[in-house]
Design an enzyme around this catalytic site. Sequence first.
Site, short mmCIF file in Angstrom:
data_model
loop_
_atom_site.label_atom_id
_atom_site.label_comp_id
_atom_site.label_asym_id
_atom_site.label_seq_id
_atom_site.Cartn_x
_atom_site.Cartn_y
_atom_site.Cartn_z
N TYR A 63 35.44 53.80 39.52
CA TYR A 63 36.19 52.89 40.39
C TYR A 63 36.57 53.65 41.66
O TYR A 63 36.85 54.84 41.61
CB TYR A 63 37.45 52.42 39.64
CG TYR A 63 38.11 51.20 40.22
CD1 TYR A 63 37.53 49.94 40.04
CD2 TYR A 63 39.30 51.30 40.92
CE1 TYR A 63 38.14 48.80 40.56
CE2 TYR A 63 39.92 50.16 41.43
CZ TYR A 63 39.33 48.92 41.24
OH TYR A 63 39.94 47.80 41.75
N SER A 174 38.51 33.71 34.05
CA SER A 174 39.11 35.03 34.23
C SER A 174 40.59 34.89 34.54
O SER A 174 41.08 33.80 34.85
CB SER A 174 38.41 35.78 35.37
OG SER A 174 38.75 35.17 36.61
N VAL A 176 42.15 36.00 37.16
CA VAL A 176 42.26 35.52 38.54
C VAL A 176 41.88 34.04 38.61
O VAL A 176 42.57 33.24 39.27
CB VAL A 176 41.36 36.34 39.49
CG1 VAL A 176 41.32 35.70 40.87
CG2 VAL A 176 41.87 37.78 39.60
N ARG A 196 30.40 30.04 32.05
CA ARG A 196 29.17 30.16 31.28
C ARG A 196 29.10 29.06 30.22
O ARG A 196 30.13 28.61 29.71
CB ARG A 196 29.11 31.52 30.57
CG ARG A 196 28.48 32.62 31.40
CD ARG A 196 28.51 33.94 30.66
NE ARG A 196 29.87 34.42 30.46
CZ ARG A 196 30.49 34.51 29.28
NH1 ARG A 196 29.87 34.16 28.17
NH2 ARG A 196 31.73 34.94 29.21
N ARG A 198 28.81 27.82 26.61
CA ARG A 198 29.34 28.50 25.43
C ARG A 198 29.65 27.45 24.36
O ARG A 198 29.82 26.27 24.66
CB ARG A 198 30.59 29.28 25.79
CG ARG A 198 31.70 28.38 26.33
CD ARG A 198 32.89 29.19 26.80
NE ARG A 198 32.68 29.72 28.14
CZ ARG A 198 33.27 30.81 28.61
NH1 ARG A 198 34.10 31.48 27.87
NH2 ARG A 198 33.05 31.22 29.84
N GLY A 270 34.73 40.39 42.42
CA GLY A 270 34.18 41.02 41.23
C GLY A 270 32.71 40.72 41.12
O GLY A 270 32.16 39.95 41.92
N MET A 272 30.82 40.38 37.67
CA MET A 272 30.71 40.51 36.22
C MET A 272 29.26 40.55 35.73
O MET A 272 28.98 41.10 34.68
CB MET A 272 31.48 39.38 35.54
CG MET A 272 33.00 39.55 35.70
SD MET A 272 33.97 38.52 34.58
CE MET A 272 33.56 36.88 35.15
N TRP A 295 40.15 42.73 48.00
CA TRP A 295 40.67 43.76 47.10
C TRP A 295 42.16 43.86 47.34
O TRP A 295 42.60 44.25 48.41
CB TRP A 295 39.98 45.09 47.40
CG TRP A 295 40.19 46.16 46.38
CD1 TRP A 295 40.54 46.01 45.07
CD2 TRP A 295 40.04 47.58 46.58
NE1 TRP A 295 40.62 47.23 44.45
CE2 TRP A 295 40.32 48.21 45.34
CE3 TRP A 295 39.70 48.38 47.67
CZ2 TRP A 295 40.27 49.59 45.18
CZ3 TRP A 295 39.65 49.75 47.50
CH2 TRP A 295 39.92 50.36 46.27
#
Lengths: 371, 371
Positions: A63, A174, A176, A196, A198, A270, A272, A295
């Site tokens: 990071y 998420s 956020v 997604r 699922r 992000g 992912m 950020w």
Amino acid sequence: MAFRASLVRLNRAIVYTQNGEPSQVLSALTYKPLPPPAPDTVNIKYLLAPINPSDVNVVQGVYPAKPSLTSLVDGHSDVFVGGNEGLAEVMQIGSGVSGLAVGDWVVMTKSQAGTWSSARNVGAMDVLKLPRADGLTEVHGATMTVNPPTALNMLTNYVTLGKDEWVVQNGANSAVGQAVIQIAASRGFKTLNLVRKRPDLEELTTKLKDLGATEVLTYDDLADRSLTQKIIKDWTAGKGIRLGLNCVSGPDTTSMARLLGQDAYLVSYGAMSKQPLSLPTSLFIFKNLTSVGFWQSRWYKTHTRDDKEKLMQTLVDLVAQGKLKAPEHEILTIPARDSDEVAGQKVRDIFAKIAEGQYGKKVLLKIESSQ
Amino acid sequence: MAFRASLVRLNRAIVYTQNGEPSQVLSALTYKPLPPPAPDTVNIKYLLAPINPSDVNVVQGVYPAKPSLTSLVDGHSDVFVGGNEGLAEVMQIGSGVSGLAVGDWVVMTKSQAGTWSSARNVGAMDVLKLPRADGLTEVHGATMTVNPPTALNMLTNYVTLGKDEWVVQNGANSAVGQAVIQIAASRGFKTLNLVRKRPDLEELTTKLKDLGATEVLTYDDLADRSLTQKIIKDWTAGKGIRLGLNCVSGPDTTSMARLLGQDAYLVSYGAMSKQPLSLPTSLFIFKNLTSVGFWQSRWYKTHTRDDKEKLMQTLVDLVAQGKLKAPEHEILTIPARDSDEVAGQKVRDIFAKIAEGQYGKKVLLKIESSQ
């Protein structure tokens, strides 16, 4: 100098001396009570500190923000203390500090403060008083400086959305994403939330709609041209969506970007999918798309104390109005009675479970210290 | 009403009625002399009009800006007139028009004006007077509204570069690229110019350095980590480059983006690779990269007449100072004596050669009209 009797205690922190998998390299380290705070500093006691995904990356050493080496124990080699976010209580105040009182709740505005510890001495300017409010729990406070402000800033700093205007986001489940849904709803914005495909999609859709989501779709749904046409033509009167929030990247984000209209912003926080953000150049040239990153750590560095206080007040007000819920969570308490060996093993075990993806919930650490 | 005797003539335009390959669908069409201009319009005679790459896309029907159907000949079906950019001379002025005189040179600020024609009636607000200057040729004038302003705007509208600061661009041998090199040099900026590996690389490097290029490298060179480290560490004192200009996209642009530093802008104005712009999300989040597109047509739509006049004056001044050369070019004259059949064939032939990539030079059309 204000003083609280309970300050004299042994402390403990979750530390590491080299980067690696948290389930391998973390350990617990007991250290002595803090000396009285130097001028312009305060001694604080951490009440609760979350384990965020980026904390794992920090320990791994991948990071961009890194903690400083700290000497917690005389004669012991310096260590990195884990944890970036957390809620603390002011215990003792050094000379020259104004605006803070013993017993105040504070949050961190300096990144990588080492919040996985029981008590620390910190610069008074590196913390921010968190106003108390009805309904504001320790969990709210401990998770208040990263995800909710990321959501709020992304929703308000790039495009001035009007009431009933749409924002589209991926990774909508998420932390956020859930804050985005709630803050957008509180301001009258509509959210198109992508997740997604699922097995428990219906359940997740219900959960997100309960938070205030307008629509929930899967990435696969976007392959349906008639649906995307409908989104652009009917939902947005042909204008397309002006704000897209991305924490996924990869091909699914390319599909999402096609929902964006003229002069839109795509704000990434992000990736992912671990794939790059790949977009047709024509979106930039002919639709005037602007792609930026957000950020929260940079925001803190580039904004005034006044800005930060306003931000916290805005979020606390939303909590007090019942418009911003605490994340689903589980608290791991490390009791004072545990040896460092036992405490360290508990922490490594929880990180092993997190790495296996066994936690949908946010895990927070409560590190007790002996009196 | 001002008047010039030579106005009474037969005119000709290069037209099409359906989209397709220019070498297939273009034809020449003779039309009658223009009537006197209506109020707020002017009659102009085109002196020279370039064939730009985007013109091909317009005829193909794959470009976002489309010309309007025009009736050039009574009783003949409406046609699209090709050509977006060009230099014209004012022939006759309608009532209510100020700031223009017969004999003035004008350029187009309305896109897709149909510049591949001999004479047209246009709105006075859709043209801009081009100040005359020593050394300013018809070729300069005919190529003044698309590429040089794209270069100038990209160099100045996003990042305020200081003297000796670097800008990196790919496709550096393009018409815009060459304008970037010259305008950057005129302002004391350093340019890192990326081109494809090619047999005549040395010759091209010399040519670009003669224009003012600081450094010329190939995309392959960027695979050399020690070189890219040197660029960032030595050339820019570790800061990286703050402005990147892209007309290529695809993987080579991903490599270029790694040379960019904190808070940089990547400005795209083309995608010659026909691949998407693919960037690591971390560049956006942690380096605060902003990716935008630039389209000179949008600039004209969103700026005032005063802005446009200042832009042209800036470019004309650069030409007068010998700091902005006309592009390498070849002029295709279509004589008035040619039949429409012969004229049309000449134009289709030149587009066939352009499609085969036989022209490195800019081709400009000079369409004569009979007196």
